[in-house]
Design a protein around this motif. Structure first.
Motif, PDB file in Angstrom:
ATOM      1  N   UNK A 122      -2.391   6.593 -10.056  1.00  0.00           N
ATOM      2  CA  UNK A 122      -3.295   7.484  -9.324  1.00  0.00           C
ATOM      3  C   UNK A 122      -2.757   8.907  -9.398  1.00  0.00           C
ATOM      4  N   UNK A 123      -3.642   9.872  -9.372  1.00  0.00           N
ATOM      5  CA  UNK A 123      -3.218  11.270  -9.407  1.00  0.00           C
ATOM      6  C   UNK A 123      -2.732  11.719  -8.041  1.00  0.00           C
ATOM      7  N   UNK A 124      -1.870  12.729  -8.015  1.00  0.00           N
ATOM      8  CA  UNK A 124      -1.449  13.274  -6.717  1.00  0.00           C
ATOM      9  C   UNK A 124      -2.657  13.680  -5.878  1.00  0.00           C
ATOM     10  N   UNK A 125      -2.585  13.350  -4.608  1.00  0.00           N
ATOM     11  CA  UNK A 125      -3.696  13.604  -3.699  1.00  0.00           C
ATOM     12  C   UNK A 125      -4.676  12.455  -3.603  1.00  0.00           C
ATOM     13  N   UNK A 126      -4.539  11.484  -4.467  1.00  0.00           N
ATOM     14  CA  UNK A 126      -5.443  10.344  -4.475  1.00  0.00           C
ATOM     15  C   UNK A 126      -5.076   9.282  -3.454  1.00  0.00           C
ATOM     16  N   UNK A 127      -5.818   8.178  -3.510  1.00  0.00           N
ATOM     17  CA  UNK A 127      -5.634   7.090  -2.546  1.00  0.00           C
ATOM     18  C   UNK A 127      -5.578   5.745  -3.259  1.00  0.00           C
ATOM     19  N   UNK A 128      -4.884   4.828  -2.617  1.00  0.00           N
ATOM     20  CA  UNK A 128      -4.854   3.427  -3.037  1.00  0.00           C
ATOM     21  C   UNK A 128      -4.813   2.565  -1.791  1.00  0.00           C
ATOM     22  N   UNK A 129      -5.318   1.345  -1.908  1.00  0.00           N
ATOM     23  CA  UNK A 129      -5.174   0.379  -0.830  1.00  0.00           C
ATOM     24  C   UNK A 129      -4.476  -0.853  -1.388  1.00  0.00           C
ATOM     25  N   UNK A 130      -3.319  -1.128  -0.835  1.00  0.00           N
ATOM     26  CA  UNK A 130      -2.576  -2.318  -1.210  1.00  0.00           C
ATOM     27  C   UNK A 130      -2.948  -3.474  -0.290  1.00  0.00           C
TER      28      UNK A 130
END
Length: 126
Positions: free
Chosen positions: A12-20
């Motif tokens: 993911x790019x900086x500033x982005x989001x992920x949900x683990x």
């Protein structure tokens, strides 16, 4: 068989989001506090967040406070880690772990957790 399986990692790019997600099986899920830990290349594993067995208490490490949110769905035997405003220093392998602790709070202390998943890679890079 006691099992924890992490998923949701990626690039993911900086500033982005992920949900683990951390999917549990083989034990009474609502008896256990769940913690998230991460290990960056060349560094020791560090605590990220934890959630009590009921979900009523959470804790966060200083580097992620205000950006990450932990939650759990005991009906689905799953814990989630929503990660927003990601930074390159968030890169690492993310592990979930389980601690037998009915009620009360939770602690982001690695030595308290007896059961661990295999981890999922998170890479934050442009």
């Amino acid at each position: 068989q006691f099992q924890l399986v992490e998923s949701g990692g990626g690039l993911v790019q900086p500033g982005g989001s992920l949900r683990l997600s951390c999917a549990a099986s083989g034990f009474i899920f609502h008896y256990y506090a769940i913690g998230w830990f991460r290990q960056a290349p060349g560094k020791e594993r560090e605590g990220v967040s934890c959630i009590s067995s009921s979900g009523g208490s959470t804790n966060y490490g200083d580097p992620v406070q205000g950006r990450f949110t932990i939650s759990r769905d005991n009906a689905k035997n799953t814990v989630y880690l929503q990660m927003n405003s990601l930074k390159p220093e968030d890169t690492g392998i993310y592990y979930c772990a389980a601690e037998l602790r009915i009620g009360g709070s939770c602690h982001i202390a690695e030595y308290e957790y007896a059961y661990w998943g295999q981890g999922t890679q998170v890479t934050v890079s442009s």
